[in-house]
Design a protein around this motif. Structure first.
Motif, short mmCIF file in Angstrom:
data_model
loop_
_atom_site.label_atom_id
_atom_site.label_comp_id
_atom_site.label_asym_id
_atom_site.label_seq_id
_atom_site.Cartn_x
_atom_site.Cartn_y
_atom_site.Cartn_z
N GLN A 1 0.84 -1.20 0.00
CA GLN A 1 0.00 0.00 0.00
C GLN A 1 0.87 1.24 0.00
O GLN A 1 2.03 1.21 0.38
CB GLN A 1 -0.90 0.01 1.24
CG GLN A 1 -1.88 -1.16 1.26
CD GLN A 1 -2.84 -1.11 0.09
OE1 GLN A 1 -3.38 -0.06 -0.22
NE2 GLN A 1 -3.06 -2.26 -0.56
N VAL B 1 -5.11 9.12 -5.26
CA VAL B 1 -5.76 7.82 -5.38
C VAL B 1 -7.03 7.99 -6.18
O VAL B 1 -7.74 8.96 -6.04
CB VAL B 1 -6.07 7.22 -3.99
CG1 VAL B 1 -6.95 6.00 -4.12
CG2 VAL B 1 -4.79 6.84 -3.29
N THR B 2 -7.33 7.04 -7.03
CA THR B 2 -8.42 7.25 -7.97
C THR B 2 -9.21 5.99 -8.24
O THR B 2 -8.67 4.90 -8.20
CB THR B 2 -7.83 7.74 -9.31
OG1 THR B 2 -8.82 7.78 -10.25
CG2 THR B 2 -6.78 6.86 -9.84
N PRO B 3 -10.51 6.11 -8.50
CA PRO B 3 -11.27 4.97 -8.98
C PRO B 3 -11.03 4.76 -10.47
O PRO B 3 -10.33 5.53 -11.10
CB PRO B 3 -12.73 5.39 -8.72
CG PRO B 3 -12.68 6.86 -8.86
CD PRO B 3 -11.33 7.29 -8.35
N THR C 1 -3.22 4.61 -9.03
CA THR C 1 -3.20 5.17 -7.69
C THR C 1 -4.05 4.39 -6.71
O THR C 1 -3.72 4.29 -5.53
CB THR C 1 -3.68 6.63 -7.73
OG1 THR C 1 -3.06 7.26 -8.84
CG2 THR C 1 -3.31 7.36 -6.48
N SER C 2 -5.15 3.82 -7.16
CA SER C 2 -6.04 3.11 -6.25
C SER C 2 -5.69 1.64 -6.13
O SER C 2 -6.43 0.88 -5.48
CB SER C 2 -7.49 3.25 -6.74
OG SER C 2 -7.61 2.70 -8.04
N ASP C 3 -4.56 1.21 -6.74
CA ASP C 3 -4.14 -0.19 -6.69
C ASP C 3 -5.21 -1.13 -7.23
O ASP C 3 -5.32 -2.27 -6.77
CB ASP C 3 -3.77 -0.60 -5.26
CG ASP C 3 -2.43 -0.03 -4.83
OD1 ASP C 3 -1.58 0.16 -5.72
OD2 ASP C 3 -2.24 0.22 -3.63
N SER C 4 -5.98 -0.67 -8.20
CA SER C 4 -7.02 -1.52 -8.77
C SER C 4 -6.65 -2.07 -10.13
O SER C 4 -7.28 -3.01 -10.60
CB SER C 4 -8.34 -0.74 -8.88
OG SER C 4 -8.16 0.40 -9.71
N TRP D 1 -9.76 12.51 -12.74
CA TRP D 1 -9.79 11.67 -11.54
C TRP D 1 -8.72 10.58 -11.58
O TRP D 1 -8.58 9.82 -10.64
CB TRP D 1 -11.15 11.01 -11.38
CG TRP D 1 -11.60 10.28 -12.60
CD1 TRP D 1 -11.14 9.08 -13.07
CD2 TRP D 1 -12.61 10.70 -13.50
NE1 TRP D 1 -11.79 8.74 -14.21
CE2 TRP D 1 -12.71 9.72 -14.51
CE3 TRP D 1 -13.44 11.81 -13.57
CZ2 TRP D 1 -13.60 9.82 -15.57
CZ3 TRP D 1 -14.33 11.90 -14.63
CH2 TRP D 1 -14.41 10.92 -15.62
N ARG E 1 -9.98 11.05 -4.82
CA ARG E 1 -9.74 9.96 -3.88
C ARG E 1 -10.94 9.79 -2.96
O ARG E 1 -10.89 10.16 -1.78
CB ARG E 1 -8.48 10.24 -3.06
CG ARG E 1 -7.27 10.54 -3.89
CD ARG E 1 -6.01 10.71 -3.06
NE ARG E 1 -5.55 9.44 -2.51
CZ ARG E 1 -4.38 9.30 -1.91
NH1 ARG E 1 -3.58 10.33 -1.75
NH2 ARG E 1 -4.02 8.13 -1.43
N LEU F 1 -12.24 7.18 -1.61
CA LEU F 1 -12.15 6.12 -0.60
C LEU F 1 -11.07 6.38 0.43
O LEU F 1 -10.82 5.54 1.29
CB LEU F 1 -11.89 4.78 -1.29
CG LEU F 1 -12.92 4.38 -2.36
CD1 LEU F 1 -12.55 3.03 -2.97
CD2 LEU F 1 -14.32 4.32 -1.76
N LEU F 2 -10.41 7.52 0.36
CA LEU F 2 -9.31 7.81 1.27
C LEU F 2 -9.74 8.84 2.30
O LEU F 2 -10.25 9.90 1.96
CB LEU F 2 -8.11 8.34 0.49
CG LEU F 2 -6.89 8.70 1.35
CD1 LEU F 2 -6.22 7.43 1.87
CD2 LEU F 2 -5.90 9.53 0.55
#
Length: 738
Positions: A16, A26-28, A103-106, A699, A704, A706-707
């Motif tokens: 993380q 961080v982004t979706p 950025t969102s590790d997705s 975005w 972000r 979720l942060l």
């Protein structure tokens, strides 16, 4: 500042982001991203276990297997909405594995770098994009498949590959290990490189000449990559805002995807690969670095927030130290060439667009360009003729020599033709060198430069002739015969009226209502505005006088930009106001950075000097800076030039195999297509509309949801502001201080 974290491979999860991450990035998933199976979709119901295992094993075998062809590199799909800004390095004895994450590790991608060959660099890029669960499974299989050579080893987080370098034997990989946010443009973050690491690629790095290898490594490290190197993952920092937003509407000769003139690590990114295997310039794991200066601050006006951004791009061509790089070379590239862009934007919305009405039958939400972005570009560069200064004698100001008398001014012709190509017409030349001296020094260049422009101008069409203004700024200041600032403001207004400036929308309608009775004298602009042409400013060093002049141009442009945004009622700004004081400090920092890069010392004469308002300690500071400059130029510049040449890949004169450039036509020294309008208004409007509907996804890094974070850690909140200036808080930063 972001510092990478370390993770072990016991659980093989993607590490993380550090809790000290200041980027706010961080982004979706973007709505325009490629359609990919989500983590929930990767289930035994959708994909049988046997199929999952078979596919994963196949890809694992591909990445774990030795390369089938040397220097194989795959290009990636051109997906503007999916950006990767965090990287994890796994290593064993046979290969490096680099996992790139958004950025969102997705979403993740993976590349493999072979470590068995010392002479060749072999990189394999996987085209697939993985979810977090899929990448965890991939890393687990790679761990199992690489047990014989040490597994995957310890995971190491970094923020991009700055390139590869080879000295006497074996390749090194340059990693960006720390970064910090310095600016925000349309939701795109601009980072400063805070720290780099150099790692040998080959596991058994054998060096036949260790002393020579260490000497070259020490020379290479003299170019400090932790000072004034900038990059962005989602915004092309090597091009202007106008070019980035309107690129698709330009002529083919101007549609570059990245302006490698301002990518200082271009040699490091390309030298390791041949033409067939070179990765894309937009490859997700290679980061172009811009050298120069970036600064951003905000004006707060009765609740309205305006961002002022200053970007200086230093050219990698004919780059070097002060007395060792003068004038122009055979290709027409000049010393100390810097493009300065001043971006003024109001942050009603973060991205480059607004939502548009749902006109379509399908009810799809379209976009329209935000009318709140403006940009003005200036240029500085050495006088484009052949001239030098010998530094063999220990004198503060060596004599100026013109060793080659070219009656056809071939180098200058190539230089100005390139300016026409990049910026269009008209070109205004502001020459600030001295006219009269007790011993002719600068005045030699004045005569030659004046004759050069006169010769080249006679072959240009009347509507495309260059506007030449020669003015002895130093004499005007000393003799007090002219108000230096007033003269420069008049020149700035003349230049801005000729070239215009970039604005993504029409003037505010309030201007039309205010000037309705004087519509002939003050016509209302109902379209966007573009900048065609440039003002080229120079003195001898292109430092002190040039920076003061560029500040006055920037101050005048700021008034027009704020007026176009509807923030002020007139483009005339008072000097001693908070807004102009803030801009003055930004241009001081801008000038100091460029002066340190070129001469090794900060500015000597500042804006206050020419306004006849020097600080009480300015005289002693000027003496100290002059001594620093003399010491650096006399004793340090030779080593500095060697380091810059090695970094940029400039061959030594004895080993250079470059053929001299082909001689151009003496009279037809320009190309007709370069004299055409560089930024046609109608085409640029269509291109801007296309950009905001296809590539304006702010975005990717900025948003972000979720942060959980605090405003104090958000860059846009903690940015320098007129509200933070010393003294009382002022809600009207354009009012002159009493």
């Amino acid at each position: 500042m972001e510092t990478p974290t370390t993770a072990t491979t016991t659980h093989l999860q993607i590490p993380q982001a550090s809790s000290t991450d200041s980027s706010g990035t961080v982004t979706p998933i973007s709505q325009h991203s490629a359609v990919l199976p989500s983590e929930a979709a990767v289930s035994t119901h959708e994909y049988p276990a046997s199929l999952q295992s078979k596919e994963a094993q196949s890809l694992s075998a591909t990445l774990a297997a030795p390369p089938t062809s040397s220097k194989a590199a795959l290009s990636r799909p051109d997906d503007h909405s999916l950006a990767f800004n965090k990287f994890i390095l796994y290593e064993n004895r046979l290969r490096f594995y680099v996992v790139a994450s958004n950025t969102s590790d997705s979403r993740h991608r993976i590349i493999k770098i072979d470590r068995t060959s010392q002479d060749e660099l072999t990189v394999v890029e996987d085209e697939a994009i993985y979810s977090g669960k899929q990448m965890s499974e991939m890393l687990k299989m790679l761990e199992d498949g690489n047990k014989g050579c040490g597994g995957l080893g310890r995971a190491r987080v970094f923020f991009g590959v700055a390139g590869f370098i080879k000295f006497t034997a074996g390749w090194y990989m340059i990693l960006i290990s720390k970064r910090s946010v310095v600016a925000l443009l349309g939701g795109h973050y601009v980072y400063h490189c805070e720290s780099t690491d150099i790692m040998p690629v080959a596991f058994n790095h054998k060096i036949d000449k260790p002393a020579e290898e260490q000497r070259l490594m020490n020379i290479f490290k003299q170019v400090d990559m932790t000072k004034n190197f900038y990059f962005s993952y989602t915004y092309d920092l090597t091009s202007t805002l106008q070019h980035n937003l309107t690129r698709s509407g330009l002529a083919p000769c101007r549609q570059w995807s990245m302006n490698d003139r301002f990518a200082w690590n271009h040699h490091l990114l390309t030298t390791a690969f041949d033409e067939a295997s070179m990765p894309s310039a937009k490859s997700h794991w290679l980061v172009p670095l811009m050298h120069g200066h970036v600064d951003q601050a905000k004006l707060t006006v009765l609740g309205r927030v305006v961002f002022v951004t200053l970007i200086a791009r230093r050219s990698r061509h004919h780059a070097g130290a002060r007395y060792l790089k003068r004038g122009a070379n055979d290709e027409g590239n000049v010393a100390n060439e810097v493009e300065t862009e001043q971006i003024v934007s109001e942050t009603l919305t973060t991205p480059f667009y607004f939502p548009a009405p749902k006109d379509g039958a399908d009810g799809k939400q379209n976009r329209r360009p935000s009318p709140n972005y403006t940009s003005y570009v200036q240029y500085r560069g050495s006088i484009p003729i052949y001239w030098t200064q010998e530094v063999t004698s220990m004198v503060p100001k060596p004599p100026i020599e013109i060793p080659v008398m070219d009656p056809f001014y071939t180098a200058a012709a190539r230089h100005f033709d390139d300016l026409f190509k990049r910026y269009g017409c008209p070109i205004m030349i502001l020459n600030l060198i001295k006219k009269r001296e007790p011993v002719p020094r600068e005045s030699k260049l004045l005569e030659e430069y004046t004759q050069c422009v006169r010769y080249l101008n006679q072959f240009l069409p009347p509507e495309n002739k260059m506007i030449y203004r020669a003015w002895d700024m130093a004499r005007a200041y000393k003799e007090k015969t002219q108000d230096v600032i007033s003269y420069l403001e008049d020149s700035a207004e003349e230049s801005i009226q000729m070239t215009g400036f970039f604005h993504t929308g029409p003037e505010p309608f309030s201007h039309y209502l205010l000037n309705e009775d004087d519509a002939d004298e003050y016509p209302w602009r109902g379209t966007m505005s573009v900048q065609n042409g440039i003002c080229r400013t120079n003195c001898v060093d292109c430092l002190d006088r040039t920076n003061a002049a560029q500040f006055v141009f920037g101050k005048r442009a700021l008034g027009h930009q704020l007026y176009a945004l509807g923030v002020v009622d007139t483009p005339n700004l008072a000097f001693d106001s908070d807004a102009v004081n803030m801009l003055t400090e930004m241009y001081h920092d801008h000038g100091d950075s460029l002066a340190l890069q070129y001469t090794g010392s900060a500015l000597v004469n500042r804006v206050e000097t020419y306004r006849r308002m020097p600080h009480w300690n300015s005289h002693s500071r000027d003496i100290i800076e002059n001594l620093r400059r003399f010491y650096a130029n006399s004793l340090l510049d030779a080593d500095k030039q060697t380091a810059i040449n090695l970094f940029l890949g400039v061959p030594a004169e004895k080993t250079s195999t470059r053929t001299p450039p082909q001689r151009g036509n003496y009279q037809k020294w320009f190309k007709d297509e370069h004299l055409r309008i560089a930024y046609p208004l109608d085409d640029c409007e269509q291109a801007l509309l296309h950009y905001v509907n296809t590539r304006g996804d702010y975005w990717i890094e900025y948003y972000r949801p979720l942060l959980f974070t605090s405003l104090g850690k958000h860059f846009a909140f903690s940015m320098n502001s007129t509200l933070k200036l010393p003294g009382c808080v002022r809600i009207m930063p354009f009012v002159e201080l009493a």
